[in-house]
Design an enzyme around this catalytic site. Structure first.
Site, short mmCIF file in Angstrom:
data_model
loop_
_atom_site.label_atom_id
_atom_site.label_comp_id
_atom_site.label_asym_id
_atom_site.label_seq_id
_atom_site.Cartn_x
_atom_site.Cartn_y
_atom_site.Cartn_z
N ASP A 191 7.16 3.71 2.87
CA ASP A 191 7.48 4.88 3.69
C ASP A 191 9.00 4.97 3.87
O ASP A 191 9.67 5.70 3.16
CB ASP A 191 6.73 4.74 5.02
CG ASP A 191 6.76 6.01 5.83
OD1 ASP A 191 7.24 7.04 5.31
OD2 ASP A 191 6.28 6.01 6.97
N ASP A 219 -3.90 2.39 7.99
CA ASP A 219 -4.42 2.72 9.32
C ASP A 219 -3.57 3.72 10.08
O ASP A 219 -2.42 3.99 9.75
CB ASP A 219 -4.48 1.45 10.18
CG ASP A 219 -3.10 1.03 10.68
OD1 ASP A 219 -2.16 0.98 9.85
OD2 ASP A 219 -2.94 0.80 11.89
N ASP A 272 0.83 -1.21 0.00
CA ASP A 272 0.00 0.00 0.00
C ASP A 272 0.86 1.26 0.00
O ASP A 272 0.64 2.17 -0.79
CB ASP A 272 -0.98 0.01 1.19
CG ASP A 272 -0.29 -0.37 2.49
OD1 ASP A 272 0.27 -1.48 2.53
OD2 ASP A 272 -0.30 0.41 3.43
C1 PRP Z 1 2.77 -0.08 7.00
C2 PRP Z 1 2.37 -0.06 5.55
C3 PRP Z 1 3.54 -0.71 4.86
C4 PRP Z 1 4.72 -0.32 5.74
C5 PRP Z 1 5.50 0.75 5.06
O1 PRP Z 1 2.48 -1.33 7.52
O2 PRP Z 1 1.17 -0.77 5.34
O3 PRP Z 1 3.41 -2.11 4.80
O4 PRP Z 1 4.18 0.14 6.98
O5 PRP Z 1 6.49 1.29 5.91
P1 PRP Z 1 8.06 1.17 5.64
O6 PRP Z 1 8.30 1.44 4.18
O7 PRP Z 1 8.62 2.25 6.52
O8 PRP Z 1 8.50 -0.19 6.07
P2 PRP Z 1 2.42 -1.61 9.10
O9 PRP Z 1 3.73 -2.16 9.55
O10 PRP Z 1 1.90 -0.39 9.81
O11 PRP Z 1 1.36 -2.78 9.17
P3 PRP Z 1 -0.14 -2.79 8.55
O12 PRP Z 1 0.01 -2.94 7.05
O13 PRP Z 1 -0.76 -3.97 9.19
O14 PRP Z 1 -0.81 -1.48 8.93
#
Ligand code: PRP
Length: 171
Positions: A97, A154, A94
């Site tokens: 970051d 979320d 999704d």
């Molecule tokens: C969030 C998002 C990505 C990840 C990106 O997931 O959905 O998978 O962080 O961040 P990064 O590039 O800094 O690694 P999260 O770990 O919050 O879990 P979730 O998808 O269950 O919300």
């Protein structure tokens, strides 16, 4: 909260991604692996827009927990269940970051010897796209900093249900 992508814009963006992926994977029956939980709505829309022979699987990882700041480590909560050896794998994320989740998963998936591995992300930070343009093969939109929610994404497990994508503004 400020809306940054409406459902119409999301539909257009996902349709464009699907057109590229469908052309590149013609005759290949790829395995789409959604990175849960955040990708669940994006993957559902992408699969329907692709409308081509493919398989679906999921991997659940977490790096943010309840907060807005990455814990700096990726935790594998549920692994891929498909046998992906010699298969064409497309990871579906999704939002990219920091890129930590993708870097970790790329290593993890490559350890299973797929025929190929590519990444499709709906959103990625402009800073990442500029610094490492090869991190995402199929990118929907590059976005500036700011905590985004909705369309599966979320904040503390809230807002995933929103049909549009919003930026949380500081109080
Ligand atoms: C969030 C998002 C990505 C990840 C990106 O997931 O959905 O998978 O962080 O961040 P990064 O590039 O800094 O690694 P999260 O770990 O919050 O879990 P979730 O998808 O269950 O919300």
């Amino acid at each position: 909260m400020k809306r940054i992508l409406s459902r119409r814009q999301l539909q257009y963006t996902v349709g464009g991604l699907a057109d590229h992926i469908r052309a590149d994977y013609a005759g290949k029956r790829p395995v789409l692996i959604g990175i849960l939980k955040g990708s669940f709505i994006f993957l559902a829309d992408l699969a329907r827009e692709l409308n081509m022979p493919l398989e679906i699987d999921f991997v659940t990882v977490s790096s943010y927990g309840q907060g807005q700041v990455s814990k700096g480590e990726v935790t594998l909560i549920q692994d891929v269940t498909a046998d992906i050896r010699d298969r064409h794998v497309l990871l579906v994320e999704d939002i990219v970051d920091s890129g930590l989740t993708l870097a970790w998963l790329r290593r993890h998936i490559l350890g299973r010897s797929p025929a190929s591995l590519a990444v499709c992300a709906l959103l990625a930070r402009e800073s990442i796209v500029t610094a490492r343009p090869d991190v995402v093969d199929y990118l929907g939109r590059a976005i500036p900093d700011g905590f985004v929610v909705g369309y599966g994404i979320d904040y503390g497990e809230d807002y995933r249900y929103l049909p549009d994508i919003w930026v949380l503004e500081e109080e």
